[in-house]
Design an enzyme around this catalytic site. Sequence first.
Site, mmCIF file in Angstrom:
data_model
loop_
_atom_site.group_PDB
_atom_site.id
_atom_site.type_symbol
_atom_site.label_atom_id
_atom_site.label_comp_id
_atom_site.label_asym_id
_atom_site.label_seq_id
_atom_site.Cartn_x
_atom_site.Cartn_y
_atom_site.Cartn_z
ATOM 1 N N ARG A 158 28.986 33.249 41.744
ATOM 2 C CA ARG A 158 29.485 34.109 42.816
ATOM 3 C C ARG A 158 28.414 35.020 43.402
ATOM 4 N NH1 ARG A 158 35.470 35.623 40.464
ATOM 5 N NH2 ARG A 158 36.272 33.536 40.868
ATOM 6 N N GLU B 6 38.411 30.754 44.750
ATOM 7 C CA GLU B 6 37.291 29.855 44.533
ATOM 8 C C GLU B 6 37.780 28.425 44.314
ATOM 9 O OE1 GLU B 6 34.301 31.627 42.024
ATOM 10 O OE2 GLU B 6 33.843 29.676 41.161
ATOM 11 N N ARG C 75 30.262 37.707 36.404
ATOM 12 C CA ARG C 75 31.338 36.945 35.758
ATOM 13 C C ARG C 75 31.545 35.594 36.429
ATOM 14 N NH1 ARG C 75 37.033 36.112 36.796
ATOM 15 N NH2 ARG C 75 36.952 37.513 38.579
ATOM 16 N N LEU D 204 41.811 37.856 49.032
ATOM 17 C CA LEU D 204 41.032 36.797 48.411
ATOM 18 C C LEU D 204 41.367 35.399 48.908
ATOM 19 C CD1 LEU D 204 38.856 36.700 46.155
ATOM 20 C CD2 LEU D 204 40.621 35.643 44.773
ATOM 21 N N PHE E 93 34.831 24.807 38.829
ATOM 22 C CA PHE E 93 34.697 26.162 39.360
ATOM 23 C C PHE E 93 33.226 26.549 39.322
ATOM 24 C CE2 PHE E 93 37.517 30.035 39.970
ATOM 25 C CZ PHE E 93 38.511 29.362 40.642
ATOM 26 N N GLN F 180 31.182 42.909 41.034
ATOM 27 C CA GLN F 180 31.174 41.570 41.637
ATOM 28 C C GLN F 180 31.781 41.561 43.039
ATOM 29 O OE1 GLN F 180 33.704 38.121 40.008
ATOM 30 N NE2 GLN F 180 31.614 37.426 39.688
ATOM 31 N N HIS G 58 35.459 42.683 44.246
ATOM 32 C CA HIS G 58 36.466 41.911 43.529
ATOM 33 C C HIS G 58 36.639 42.294 42.069
ATOM 34 C CE1 HIS G 58 38.951 38.427 42.815
ATOM 35 N NE2 HIS G 58 38.138 37.938 41.908
ATOM 36 N N HIS H 236 33.154 38.997 45.493
ATOM 37 C CA HIS H 236 33.579 37.604 45.585
ATOM 38 C C HIS H 236 33.132 37.086 46.941
ATOM 39 C CE1 HIS H 236 36.080 34.031 45.640
ATOM 40 N NE2 HIS H 236 36.469 34.265 44.401
HETATM 41 C C1 FAD Z 1 43.131 38.126 44.100
HETATM 42 C C2 FAD Z 1 42.530 37.924 42.742
HETATM 43 C C3 FAD Z 1 42.390 36.641 42.231
HETATM 44 C C4 FAD Z 1 41.843 36.425 40.966
HETATM 45 N N1 FAD Z 1 41.737 35.145 40.485
HETATM 46 C C5 FAD Z 1 41.272 34.952 39.220
HETATM 47 C C6 FAD Z 1 41.230 33.650 38.647
HETATM 48 O O1 FAD Z 1 41.611 32.664 39.271
HETATM 49 N N2 FAD Z 1 40.756 33.508 37.389
HETATM 50 C C7 FAD Z 1 40.340 34.578 36.655
HETATM 51 O O2 FAD Z 1 39.942 34.382 35.510
HETATM 52 N N3 FAD Z 1 40.376 35.826 37.178
HETATM 53 C C8 FAD Z 1 40.841 36.050 38.429
HETATM 54 N N4 FAD Z 1 40.876 37.316 38.938
HETATM 55 C C9 FAD Z 1 40.496 38.451 38.090
HETATM 56 C C10 FAD Z 1 41.632 38.787 37.153
HETATM 57 O O3 FAD Z 1 42.863 38.579 37.783
HETATM 58 C C11 FAD Z 1 41.593 40.235 36.708
HETATM 59 O O4 FAD Z 1 40.327 40.585 36.308
HETATM 60 C C12 FAD Z 1 42.542 40.418 35.546
HETATM 61 O O5 FAD Z 1 43.836 40.032 35.915
HETATM 62 C C13 FAD Z 1 42.552 41.828 35.033
HETATM 63 O O6 FAD Z 1 43.538 41.916 34.033
HETATM 64 P P1 FAD Z 1 43.750 43.215 33.178
HETATM 65 O O7 FAD Z 1 44.790 42.878 32.184
HETATM 66 O O8 FAD Z 1 42.441 43.713 32.713
HETATM 67 O O9 FAD Z 1 44.284 44.257 34.220
HETATM 68 P P2 FAD Z 1 45.479 44.168 35.296
HETATM 69 O O10 FAD Z 1 46.207 42.903 35.268
HETATM 70 O O11 FAD Z 1 44.926 44.605 36.581
HETATM 71 O O12 FAD Z 1 46.404 45.284 34.806
HETATM 72 C C14 FAD Z 1 46.059 46.660 34.881
HETATM 73 C C15 FAD Z 1 47.234 47.437 34.416
HETATM 74 O O13 FAD Z 1 46.852 48.783 34.197
HETATM 75 C C16 FAD Z 1 47.824 49.638 34.750
HETATM 76 N N5 FAD Z 1 47.199 50.928 35.032
HETATM 77 C C17 FAD Z 1 46.067 51.175 35.733
HETATM 78 N N6 FAD Z 1 45.815 52.489 35.717
HETATM 79 C C18 FAD Z 1 46.799 53.086 34.988
HETATM 80 C C19 FAD Z 1 47.107 54.437 34.623
HETATM 81 N N7 FAD Z 1 46.339 55.451 35.006
HETATM 82 N N8 FAD Z 1 48.218 54.661 33.902
HETATM 83 C C20 FAD Z 1 49.022 53.642 33.517
HETATM 84 N N9 FAD Z 1 48.777 52.357 33.817
HETATM 85 C C21 FAD Z 1 47.683 52.098 34.559
HETATM 86 C C22 FAD Z 1 48.318 48.889 35.951
HETATM 87 O O14 FAD Z 1 49.580 49.360 36.341
HETATM 88 C C23 FAD Z 1 48.375 47.473 35.404
HETATM 89 O O15 FAD Z 1 49.578 47.281 34.704
HETATM 90 C C24 FAD Z 1 41.413 37.540 40.209
HETATM 91 C C25 FAD Z 1 41.548 38.822 40.725
HETATM 92 C C26 FAD Z 1 42.084 39.027 41.983
HETATM 93 C C27 FAD Z 1 42.188 40.416 42.496
#
Ligand code: FAD
Lengths: 251, 575
Positions: B285, B254, B385, B251, B122, B235, B350, B237
């Site tokens: 990135r 990568e 990142r 998306l 990656f 970031q 992203h 992407h």
């Molecule tokens: C398409 C895509 C592909 C990706 N691919 C990769 C990858 O291959 N490898 C990698 O390392 N990273 C990847 N990322 C980044 C990574 O997925 C995210 O940064 C990560 O999943 C974020 O996780 P989190 O637990 O912080 O938040 P999330 O999984 O986004 O969860 C956020 C939570 O907060 C809740 N929430 C938000 N606001 C409120 C509120 N006001 N009240 C109550 N609940 C709320 C939402 O409902 C959700 O449950 C990718 C991101 C995207 C978008």
Amino acid sequence: MAAVPMAETTLLVFRGDRESGKAVEYRVPFAPGMVVLDALHLIQARQAPDLAVRWNCKAGKCGSCSAEVNGRPRLTCKTRMDSLPRDKPITIFPMKAFPIIKDLVTDVSWNFKVNRKIPPFRPRPDVEWKMYQRDVDRVQEFRKCIECFLCQNVCHVLREHGKEEEFGGPRFFVRVASLDMHPLDDVSRASVLKEELGLGLCNITKCCTEVCPENIHITDNAIIPLKERVVDEYYDPLLRLVRKIRGAGRA
Amino acid sequence: MTLAHETHEHDVLIIGAGGAGLRAAIEALAQGVRVGVVCKSLLGKAHTVMAEGGIAAAMANVDASDDWRAHFRDTMRGGKFLNNWRMAQLHAQEAPERVRELEQWGALFDRTENGEILQRAFGGHSFKRLCHVGDRTGLEMIRTLQDRGVNLGIDVYMECAITRLMKDGDRIAGAFGYWREQGRFVVFKAKSVVICTGGIGKAWKITSNSWEYTGDGLALAYDAGADLMDMEFVQFHPTGMVWPPGVQGILVTEAVRGEGGVLRNKNGERFMERYDPKRLDLSTRDVVARSIYTEVREGRGTEHGGAFLDISHKPAEYIKRKLPSMYHQFLELADVDITKGPMEVGPTCHYMMGGIRVDAETAQSSVPGLFASGEAAAGLHGANRLGGNSLSDLLVFGRRAGLAAAEHAKRSPTPTIDSLQIADAEREMLLPFERGGGESPYAIHEELQDVMQRLVGIFRTEEDLRQALSGIEKLQERTARVHVEGSRLFNPGWHLARDLQSMLTVAEAVTRSALARRESRGAHSRIDYPDLDDAWGKMHNVVVKKADTMKLFESPVIEMSDDLKQLLIEESGTK
Ligand SMILES: Cc1cc2nc3c(=O)[nH]c(=O)nc-3n(C[C@H](O)[C@H](O)[C@H](O)COP(=O)(O)OP(=O)(O)OC[C@H]3O[C@@H](n4cnc5c(N)ncnc54)[C@H](O)[C@@H]3O)c2cc1C
Ligand code: SF4
Ligand code: SF4
Ligand code: FES
């Protein structure tokens, strides 16, 4: 972007709640590559700000945007407008097997209750943590499930006969298959399948398989092998033993 | 006066049910405290489900010479040394154990020949380091955590949005929110609150993020008095879909480049040879996104304003096995068969490197009892990142946050929430129904996205940023008069009206921080200050709420320990 003269499309979208509702007509401009969810967002932004729709990824990965488009259960974010006939209005209705909350949003909480009945993954004691791609491949199909609940929505045991109390539905047969066929799992879920998830009620009509957006062969690859397993365990313990040993030998 | 509302009481309240929130919940539960998890969507639909490419952990299953030190170095270099070094160290050291644990809870990764977890290349990682499941790693991760959490007995409040944090004096006392379904209000009493709400991509027009990414957690913490750090580092992407218009921003993982995909401009040139001849398409990135953008600006872009990404030189069967969802995504949404021809791609908003400033060991913010982890927290990634470092971040710091929040709760007396705070939170939510004649929240959202996309994008200038700031201020005024139609029953317009407030707060923080940082570093590129500046390399930008206005101050980067400094010097090419 080039200014192409835009055609319009007519949609009939269900508006209402548990008490009452009807299809309401909206007209939206038609852009190339547009999906049904785009049309719904346009309606929200310009005409009906309170139109209730679920969505998250808009890329067919989260399973939030399920609805019935022209009578067919689909993900609205993966349904291209140009794949639908445009000489008559496109109808968009909520999933029928679940109680309506509002507009296209239904109450799917029952599914989360079913999931709790399923005994989780538990590895064989003292297992060596090695697995081979060919054994993993066998299960990956089931683990692709995005929980869109479209299969639950079309299964007649739920849709027509309302057997939510006795029957778990195809999604959870897929789930059990994904645990049972895990190369290192050591739990028997046969009694749960039989007693609590009512696997016997499935008569293999394959409606669920037809609608799965992940192309999981729900009936052939999950349900039928599980049915065999239940039969083995309940009626032929010796055969079960043989299969377990053979299965382990393959790894 | 407050309306009748339901109340729930927990020791630890976790806001967000993505990877970070669920991992925190599992850990807090293991400490024997009462845990509640709130999320805006249904369980299992958080952003984490969309992650594709993989999870970074130096397991050394494929490249035997990989280890945590190399992962630490790559992360620091990728982040242009603005990372909290202690977080980068803990992350690199603990990620392999967290991945193994996930496997022991039932996750199934792709395998090596001899039965270990397979790892792929990656951008920015000097070894094959990403554990993966085809291109649906996030789904495997969230399902495993979700089922484990549910089985252990966490209480999940789905489709419930938090709009305010409640305080008892200086410390956290809980949170206030509403059920999306009925629009009824709900109060959560808690001794510790962990914010795991993810990022802010929905403030930009072209984004890979879902409707949930409105920066709520960042704004909630800011309003409660916490510091937001490094907010200028957003970031982009390099590879989002650019055509057709309906799919813009979705998306393209990568992993396509990780598996050998190559970028070309309209003349067929492999342009990364010009920008990063060593790492080429697997550069970081920030570099790849800027390179594509530059190609397009200089007239070498594709018809729809992007670049070509081609993997069709690999066998079709290989592509379908390694990148199944990319294959279907392009076939179904863009009529492109990626086993036969190139994809058209361009940068998409992203990920948020900045966020709530936290302590490395405990994930505690500057407000007692308030913790943060995952994309909502700042520190680990510095100025940029590396791909795959987010999923591992969620596990490592989700666990640490859950642990520390539980310990904090055990030491703390039950807080009280005075009814005035609740009444005020209710009033705020009901106002948009009561005032007549205001604007629709959708119109304001569209304008905000336009401002951020045009003026606070990949390349920034003082003039653009000043214009953006005044644009945001005007939108803030208009939002204060926003009007919503309909009832409180599942009303997206009403929900957006609230989300807009978060987006505007965070957009302001991003813009102010970007204006202040007069250099180019990682994801932050100032045309008027194109170089790295050593002085700025020792500074974080921090915003905090003082007397109802946003104050920005500089805060020194924490000095790295000597043994780690040595680690960075040991290898050649410390840039
Ligand atoms: C398409 C895509 C592909 C990706 N691919 C990769 C990858 O291959 N490898 C990698 O390392 N990273 C990847 N990322 C980044 C990574 O997925 C995210 O940064 C990560 O999943 C974020 O996780 P989190 O637990 O912080 O938040 P999330 O999984 O986004 O969860 C956020 C939570 O907060 C809740 N929430 C938000 N606001 C409120 C509120 N006001 N009240 C109550 N609940 C709320 C939402 O409902 C959700 O449950 C990718 C991101 C995207 C978008
Ligand atoms: S095959 Fe079984 S589970 Fe699937 S729809 Fe038919 S009855 Fe339902
Ligand atoms: S099995 Fe298929 S149809 Fe059923 S919930 Fe999963 S993805 Fe949807
Ligand atoms: S929005 Fe995620 S599957 Fe349609």
